[in-house]
Write a protein that holds these residues in place. Structure first.
Motif, PDB file in Angstrom:
ATOM      1  N   LYS A   1     -35.654  36.375   2.332  1.00 36.15           N
ATOM      2  CA  LYS A   1     -34.553  35.426   2.338  1.00 36.15           C
ATOM      3  C   LYS A   1     -35.094  34.076   2.818  1.00 36.15           C
ATOM      4  N   PRO A   2     -34.484  32.983   2.364  1.00 37.05           N
ATOM      5  CA  PRO A   2     -34.973  31.660   2.759  1.00 37.05           C
ATOM      6  C   PRO A   2     -35.083  31.501   4.273  1.00 37.05           C
ATOM      7  N   SER A   3     -34.068  31.956   4.988  1.00 33.80           N
ATOM      8  CA  SER A   3     -34.080  31.790   6.442  1.00 33.80           C
ATOM      9  C   SER A   3     -35.234  32.589   7.059  1.00 33.80           C
TER      10      SER A   3
ATOM     11  N   THR B   1     -37.813  31.389  -5.265  1.00 33.58           N
ATOM     12  CA  THR B   1     -37.169  30.086  -5.416  1.00 33.58           C
ATOM     13  C   THR B   1     -36.422  29.652  -4.167  1.00 33.58           C
TER      14      THR B   1
ATOM     15  N   ALA C   1     -35.985  26.024   0.394  1.00 32.58           N
ATOM     16  CA  ALA C   1     -35.706  25.843   1.822  1.00 32.58           C
ATOM     17  C   ALA C   1     -36.895  25.185   2.512  1.00 32.58           C
TER      18      ALA C   1
ATOM     19  N   GLY D   1     -29.596  25.806 -10.028  1.00 31.17           N
ATOM     20  CA  GLY D   1     -29.377  26.736  -8.926  1.00 31.17           C
ATOM     21  C   GLY D   1     -29.826  26.323  -7.539  1.00 31.17           C
ATOM     22  N   ALA D   2     -30.076  25.031  -7.326  1.00 31.16           N
ATOM     23  CA  ALA D   2     -30.446  24.618  -5.971  1.00 31.16           C
ATOM     24  C   ALA D   2     -29.252  24.697  -5.036  1.00 31.16           C
TER      25      ALA D   2
END
Lengths: 355, 355
Positions: free
Chosen positions: A74-76, A109, A114, A148-149
């Motif tokens: 996940k980005p985080s 992505t 991020a 999708g950003a």
């Protein structure tokens, strides 16, 4: 125009990592000998592959790191675990610090976006990044953004997307005034999606370095009705994925049908050259390279499943962007947008508040 | 199950009017001899065509009107000029008054939806209509809604769409518990589109006559991952049009490529049967028939450019809906949704207010 372009590569991204990323870079270097590379990632994985490409190796530097962002992170999570240490982050940092002209990653992505926002920051005056896809059309190629950003947009943000997409079309296709359309639906009754309408008014009345075409519909994308299709990230992502799915669906039908009888097998054999042309046209590898726009640095996202040719295509997009000064073109367009006075500026301010 | 089905037809709709609509009805009658028809429109145009189809003529009635809604009429204009008088309106009125089981029109979508809402009214308890498309997939067919009746949705409205789409899948495909997915985007960072998430929670926790699958993405539609794909009308319309455009794009490439060399022409000839199968699978005529859901009566929109076979397909969809009691199935599902208590009902109420 030719100058040495220095390319920052996250060697660990994608489904195949260095085994595909490095051969892709080698193909690019063959095409453009004025390129040099920095590969970020696990030296033990990178060097054996690199040593099979002597000419590439001669213009490459390897910067070792043990940390790689997982494809499903996940980005985080990616930021927490990979900030300042991962191959993805270091590849971006090289762009931030001016050591490279742009960064390429086939990593996931969400994480890449991020990290890009965190490391490179937004370009002054731009609120939101966008991911621009290069879309094969019946007329050649078009740019579609945002795929999708982020989700949703104010009219002012859609206008920024139009300006950024227009700048990319000038850099990539060499068009003086690319045509730009706003994605909308064709049902008369519901055509009045307010924020899209207001964005259309601003683009029509403002003085931008582009040719505003008006609204376009989903089927206009593949037709190539305009050079740049602008929409917010939810519908843009759905359009992109739906098109990919449909292309795959047709080719699955085709393969199944052509294997059904002896006659059609023979026909398939004879026509295989032609069919190859078609599948190449629809090949996501060929138009590979999602461009992150609005950041203070050029970042190219290569498809995670791309092969070496796909990686070369993605790097080549970044090279075009760097050489043709995408960032300066975006900055100039955004400055124009911000400098507008009178009713258009009122529209933008009013609409941005209203949304 | 077989019973006489009486079909109300707007004979003047579509690009070709009676010359295509009536042969389409004749094809349907041949397949289902238990059908009878009322054709609304210009008798002078209808009767010459009808007289070439003796068996159809024997079970048909012609109700004359001079007024036809233009294909490019705006909904408001159509209502002003065609209310109570146009073939489109009269076809709907026959359903409203119980003289026919369902109505079919190939007229313009916006006008047909506006007139349907005005003439038939909404089903009790439903706020918004939806247009459901039948989408060819690798697994067969799926239902996608809303493809353009309205824009945006509250979670409660998305849940209604899921219930209506589920009822349609039960009526059309004979599935006891169709699988239902909510269309969303795959980028982890932005997956949290609030109203879609809340709708997902309601569908997962509530007791509906369907199997809630979770989120799906654009490329899941063509794969046939679920029987019913639910989304609001803006992204649904864009997905539909983008898929149509992509399918057309691939077939254009294919035709061009196959004509390029003598060898590929020969291959094309040998494989033409197989290629025909493919183009039939992707043929919008085959899955023709957008179903208007949520109205107090069954209305089928046939594609304006459909040929006779397409019209027959659209009528056939309406016939399935009528025989399998779509309306009762929707009403039962909506009643279940409204009768839910506890946290799910709170979600629905809270979210509907918040949106």
């Amino acid at each position: 125009m030719s100058r040495n372009v220095r390319i920052s590569v996250d060697a660990m991204g994608g489904d195949h990592g260095p085994t595909v990323v490095i051969p892709g870079a080698a193909m690019l270097r063959e095409r453009y000998p004025d390129s040099s590379f920095v590969f970020f990632g696990d030296r033990a994985q990178i060097e054996p592959v690199l040593s099979r490409h002597a000419e590439l190796k001669a213009v490459s530097e390897v910067a070792h790191t043990d940390v790689a962002v997982a494809m499903d992170a996940k980005p985080s999570q990616a930021l927490r675990q990979g900030r300042r240490t991962s191959s993805m982050w270091l590849a971006l940092e090289a762009v931030r610090d001016g050591r490279c002209d742009f960064a390429v990653s086939a990593g996931n992505t969400g994480a890449l976006m991020a990290m890009s926002k965190f490391c490179l920051k937004m370009m002054p005056g731009i609120e939101r990044p966008a991911i621009a896809a290069i879309w094969p059309t019946l007329r050649g190629e078009s740019i579609v953004l945002d795929v999708g950003a982020t989700i949703g947009a104010t009219p002012a943000q859609l206008v920024d997307f139009a300006v950024m997409g227009g700048a990319m079309a000038r850099a990539l296709f060499g068009l003086e005034r690319p045509t730009v359309g706003l994605l909308n639906v064709g049902v008369e009754e519901v055509k009045g999606l307010e924020y899209v309408r207001v964005a259309g008014k601003i683009l029509r009345e403002g003085d931008f370095p582009l040719d505003y075409h008006g609204f376009v519909e989903g089927d206009d994308i593949g037709k190539g009705t305009v050079d740049v299709v602008v929409t917010e990230g939810f519908s843009g992502n759905i359009a992109l994925k739906t098109a990919e799915g449909t292309a795959r669906q047709v080719s699955t039908y085709l393969r199944a049908a052509l294997k059904r009888s002896l006659l059609s097998r023979l026909g398939f054999l004879l026509a295989s050259g032609a069919l190859k042309t078609v599948s190449e046209k629809m090949n996501p590898n060929r138009a590979n390279g999602g461009v992150f726009l609005g950041l203070d640095g050029i970042v190219i996202k290569s498809h995670g499943g791309a092969d070496a040719e796909g990686v070369a295509a993605a790097i080549s997009v970044g090279r075009d962007m760097a050489i043709n000064e995408l960032q300066a073109k975006i900055a100039a367009g955004i400055e124009l947008a911000r400098a507008m006075d009178g009713s258009v500026a009122d529209d933008m301010a009013g609409a941005a508040v209203a949304t």
